[in-house]
Design an enzyme around this catalytic site. Structure first.
Site, mmCIF file in Angstrom:
data_model
loop_
_atom_site.group_PDB
_atom_site.id
_atom_site.type_symbol
_atom_site.label_atom_id
_atom_site.label_comp_id
_atom_site.label_asym_id
_atom_site.label_seq_id
_atom_site.Cartn_x
_atom_site.Cartn_y
_atom_site.Cartn_z
ATOM 1 N N SER A 30 -31.998 20.223 -27.957
ATOM 2 C CA SER A 30 -31.760 21.512 -28.608
ATOM 3 C C SER A 30 -30.553 22.228 -28.013
ATOM 4 O O SER A 30 -29.711 22.748 -28.749
ATOM 5 C CB SER A 30 -33.005 22.387 -28.539
ATOM 6 O OG SER A 30 -33.578 22.354 -27.263
ATOM 7 N N GLY A 32 -28.031 20.998 -25.923
ATOM 8 C CA GLY A 32 -26.778 20.257 -26.019
ATOM 9 C C GLY A 32 -26.209 20.374 -27.427
ATOM 10 O O GLY A 32 -25.010 20.603 -27.622
ATOM 11 N N LYS A 211 -36.449 30.961 -12.789
ATOM 12 C CA LYS A 211 -36.936 31.799 -13.897
ATOM 13 C C LYS A 211 -37.849 30.990 -14.809
ATOM 14 O O LYS A 211 -38.749 31.523 -15.455
ATOM 15 C CB LYS A 211 -35.766 32.433 -14.664
ATOM 16 C CG LYS A 211 -34.859 31.479 -15.427
ATOM 17 C CD LYS A 211 -35.339 31.235 -16.846
ATOM 18 C CE LYS A 211 -34.489 30.202 -17.541
ATOM 19 N NZ LYS A 211 -35.021 29.813 -18.870
ATOM 20 N N THR A 268 -36.845 34.792 -20.944
ATOM 21 C CA THR A 268 -37.767 33.659 -20.884
ATOM 22 C C THR A 268 -39.199 34.093 -20.649
ATOM 23 O O THR A 268 -40.140 33.434 -21.092
ATOM 24 C CB THR A 268 -37.303 32.681 -19.786
ATOM 25 O OG1 THR A 268 -35.883 32.515 -19.873
ATOM 26 C CG2 THR A 268 -37.943 31.311 -19.954
ATOM 27 N N ASN A 276 -41.126 27.210 -21.554
ATOM 28 C CA ASN A 276 -41.859 27.417 -20.291
ATOM 29 C C ASN A 276 -42.954 28.458 -20.467
ATOM 30 O O ASN A 276 -44.090 28.265 -20.018
ATOM 31 C CB ASN A 276 -40.886 27.832 -19.189
ATOM 32 C CG ASN A 276 -40.027 26.665 -18.719
ATOM 33 O OD1 ASN A 276 -40.481 25.793 -17.985
ATOM 34 N ND2 ASN A 276 -38.790 26.623 -19.190
ATOM 35 N N GLU A 301 -38.605 22.782 -18.158
ATOM 36 C CA GLU A 301 -38.131 22.408 -16.811
ATOM 37 C C GLU A 301 -38.955 23.012 -15.677
ATOM 38 O O GLU A 301 -39.024 22.453 -14.579
ATOM 39 C CB GLU A 301 -36.664 22.840 -16.656
ATOM 40 C CG GLU A 301 -35.684 22.071 -17.515
ATOM 41 C CD GLU A 301 -35.150 20.808 -16.858
ATOM 42 O OE1 GLU A 301 -34.072 20.342 -17.243
ATOM 43 O OE2 GLU A 301 -35.828 20.277 -15.965
HETATM 44 N N1 LIG Z 1 -33.273 24.848 -25.213
HETATM 45 C C1 LIG Z 1 -32.772 25.955 -24.726
HETATM 46 O O1 LIG Z 1 -32.938 27.054 -25.287
HETATM 47 C C2 LIG Z 1 -32.000 25.921 -23.440
HETATM 48 C C3 LIG Z 1 -31.154 26.992 -23.130
HETATM 49 C C4 LIG Z 1 -30.424 26.963 -21.936
HETATM 50 C C5 LIG Z 1 -30.548 25.878 -21.085
HETATM 51 N N2 LIG Z 1 -31.368 24.849 -21.430
HETATM 52 C C6 LIG Z 1 -31.452 23.733 -20.483
HETATM 53 O O2 LIG Z 1 -30.747 22.626 -21.037
HETATM 54 C C7 LIG Z 1 -31.321 21.409 -20.543
HETATM 55 C C8 LIG Z 1 -31.639 20.533 -21.735
HETATM 56 O O3 LIG Z 1 -32.661 21.187 -22.392
HETATM 57 P P1 LIG Z 1 -32.951 21.087 -23.951
HETATM 58 O O4 LIG Z 1 -33.578 22.370 -24.317
HETATM 59 O O5 LIG Z 1 -31.750 20.620 -24.697
HETATM 60 O O6 LIG Z 1 -34.037 19.915 -23.913
HETATM 61 P P2 LIG Z 1 -34.672 19.124 -25.122
HETATM 62 O O7 LIG Z 1 -36.022 18.731 -24.668
HETATM 63 O O8 LIG Z 1 -34.488 19.893 -26.362
HETATM 64 O O9 LIG Z 1 -33.722 17.846 -25.203
HETATM 65 C C9 LIG Z 1 -33.540 17.065 -24.059
HETATM 66 C C10 LIG Z 1 -32.504 16.023 -24.432
HETATM 67 O O10 LIG Z 1 -32.248 15.227 -23.289
HETATM 68 C C11 LIG Z 1 -32.399 13.872 -23.655
HETATM 69 N N3 LIG Z 1 -32.863 13.085 -22.522
HETATM 70 C C12 LIG Z 1 -34.039 13.171 -21.897
HETATM 71 N N4 LIG Z 1 -34.091 12.241 -20.926
HETATM 72 C C13 LIG Z 1 -32.917 11.566 -20.969
HETATM 73 C C14 LIG Z 1 -32.365 10.493 -20.246
HETATM 74 N N5 LIG Z 1 -33.055 9.912 -19.248
HETATM 75 N N6 LIG Z 1 -31.147 10.048 -20.573
HETATM 76 C C15 LIG Z 1 -30.467 10.619 -21.571
HETATM 77 N N7 LIG Z 1 -30.911 11.655 -22.306
HETATM 78 C C16 LIG Z 1 -32.135 12.104 -21.991
HETATM 79 C C17 LIG Z 1 -33.427 13.865 -24.763
HETATM 80 O O11 LIG Z 1 -33.320 12.682 -25.521
HETATM 81 C C18 LIG Z 1 -33.009 15.092 -25.535
HETATM 82 O O12 LIG Z 1 -31.954 14.763 -26.404
HETATM 83 C C19 LIG Z 1 -32.566 21.809 -19.744
HETATM 84 O O13 LIG Z 1 -32.286 21.821 -18.366
HETATM 85 C C20 LIG Z 1 -32.838 23.240 -20.228
HETATM 86 O O14 LIG Z 1 -33.492 24.035 -19.248
HETATM 87 C C21 LIG Z 1 -32.096 24.829 -22.561
HETATM 88 O O1 LIG Z 2 -37.210 27.444 -23.537
HETATM 89 P P1 LIG Z 2 -36.994 27.618 -22.055
HETATM 90 O O2 LIG Z 2 -38.156 28.304 -21.374
HETATM 91 O O3 LIG Z 2 -36.570 26.331 -21.407
HETATM 92 O O4 LIG Z 2 -35.766 28.635 -21.895
HETATM 93 C C1 LIG Z 2 -34.568 28.305 -22.533
HETATM 94 C C2 LIG Z 2 -33.403 28.958 -21.824
HETATM 95 O O5 LIG Z 2 -33.327 28.600 -20.468
HETATM 96 C C3 LIG Z 2 -33.388 30.446 -22.005
HETATM 97 O O6 LIG Z 2 -32.263 31.002 -21.381
#
Ligand SMILES: NC(=O)c1ccc[n+]([C@@H]2O[C@H](COP(=O)([O-])OP(=O)(O)OC[C@H]3O[C@@H](n4cnc5c(N)ncnc54)[C@H](O)[C@@H]3O)[C@@H](O)[C@H]2O)c1
Ligand SMILES: O=P(O)(O)OC[C@H](O)CO
Length: 352
Positions: A30, A32, A211, A268, A276, A301
């Site tokens: 989501s 990326g 957080k 969050t 979370n 996470e």
């Molecule tokens: N979703 C949000 O709103 C948000 C906002 C800010 C930061 N983040 C951070 O961004 C990071 C990614 O979170 P997300 O929300 O995109 O997660 P997600 O669960 O939506 O997606 C995770 C992605 O990582 C990939 N992945 C998992 N294991 C893998 C591996 N071993 N090799 C390659 N790819 C792999 C999955 O296939 C998936 O495409 C996390 O650390 C999260 O805390 C998320």
């Molecule tokens: O959905 P969460 O709890 O991983 O939060 C997403 C982002 O880190 C919010 O800034």
């Protein structure tokens, strides 16, 4: 700084955005996807490539221009594509956005190391601490790549869905190299995204990681229907605990009150889009962790990071009753109710 001055600078030839031709995104989940699309919207001729694992998702993104698994219903800009082939994704990229969950990041980075030039800056959006090593991403990246790699840590209140909807968002770019932080600021800054900069990498990373743990605690209180008073008191205590640990690690106190601290904590802990917080709510309602995790395709996470916090509290001799109670509940050592009872019956203290 006046907005007109900022945007004029961005449009100047030779600005980081104007100079960028291709950006690769590690992790087509989501966030990326959302950040890749945010970049693509900035510049129609910028090539944005999502490196994904799943060939079926890859096909959907390239044919439907939609991330059908993580952001269904949201059309992606035409200059975003996906591939499962790392060399093809990385070749020619000026920047790499890292959006792979922390616990998968070491193996991922080791797998792509040979294709990523050591000069290409990594813009890390992953928030968490690695189980086992206890490392922040700013430590994990050079450790996994076995070399120095320019890296900026982008954090703050930023739900992927709202970034995808192009809704106003504020984040902070942290890098010891202030010039590189400003470069990342110039890449992402737009009428719907403000990007502050800081050199306090530790503070931004610790806030971003912890957080998520606090959000699980907030969800537990919500799920137990303990009321607004309890939730506010819990979050205030959690903010203090994050500040105590962050300062032990050398973070700037000002970071705690900024976007990556208070900003992301509020989002969050109160925002219903938080994975979370959702985990915490379901725990508070009595669901088992294994059932909760099995029912979600997305990462929370804080679940893995909670255990790491216990080790850091011990290592730095700092009492973190709320944050460490989360690990106790996640490990089934305490029920949610027992955790609340334990915290409420701690000695009455002077605020610190
Ligand atoms: N979703 C949000 O709103 C948000 C906002 C800010 C930061 N983040 C951070 O961004 C990071 C990614 O979170 P997300 O929300 O995109 O997660 P997600 O669960 O939506 O997606 C995770 C992605 O990582 C990939 N992945 C998992 N294991 C893998 C591996 N071993 N090799 C390659 N790819 C792999 C999955 O296939 C998936 O495409 C996390 O650390 C999260 O805390 C998320
Ligand atoms: O959905 P969460 O709890 O991983 O939060 C997403 C982002 O880190 C919010 O800034």
């Amino acid at each position: 700084m006046r907005w007109s001055k900022v945007f004029n600078t961005r449009k100047l030839a030779g600005s980081p955005l104007e100079a960028a031709k291709k950006i690769v995104v590690f992790g087509g989940g989501s966030f990326g996807t959302a950040m890749g699309c945010a970049l693509a919207r900035q510049k129609p001729d910028l090539e944005v490539v999502l490196l994904v694992r799943d060939p079926y998702l890859c096909k959907d993104i390239n044919l439907l221009h939609e991330n059908t698994r993580y952001l269904k219903g949201f059309k992606m800009p035409p200059n975003v594509r996906a591939t499962t082939h790392a060399p093809e994704a990385i070749v020619g990229a000026q920047y790499a956005v890292h959006a792979v969950p922390v616990q998968s990041s070491r193996a991922f980075l080791q797998g792509i190391k040979e294709y990523l030039p050591s000069s290409v800056p990594i813009i890390c959006v992953s928030k968490g601490l690695e189980v086992g090593s206890g490392q922040m991403m700013s430590e994990l990246i050079p450790s996994a790549l076995e070399r120095k790699q320019p890296a900026v840590f982008l954090s703050g209140p930023s739900f992927a869905k709202e970034v995808m909807q192009n809704r106003p968002t504020g984040v902070v770019a942290a890098c010891k190299d202030a010039k590189l932080a400003r470069t990342v600021q110039a890449l992402f800054a737009s009428p719907t995204m403000r990007v502050n900069t800081t050199t306090d990498v530790v503070g931004v990373e610790i806030c971003g990681a912890l957080k998520n743990v606090l959000a699980i605690a907030a969800g537990i209180v919500e799920g137990m229907d303990l009321g607004h008073n309890a939730l506010a008191a819990l979050i205030a205590q959690g903010c203090s605990e994050i500040r105590w640990l962050a300062e032990k690690l050398g973070a700037k106190p000002t970071t705690m009150s900024g976007l990556s601290g208070l900003g992301d904590i509020m989002l969050t802990c109160y925002g219903d889009l938080s994975r979370n917080r959702s985990v915490g709510m379901r725990l508070g309602r009595g669901e088992r962790l294994e059932d909760i995790i099995a029912s979600s395709s997305q990462v929370a996470e804080g679940v893995a990071t909670a255990g790491v916090v216990v080790g850091l509290a011990r290592k730095y001799r700092v009492s973190l009753p709320v944050l460490t109670a989360v690990a106790q509940v996640l490990d089934n050592n305490l029920t949610a109710r027992e955790a609340v009872f334990h915290i409420m019956n701690l000695p009455q203290i002077e605020e610190a």
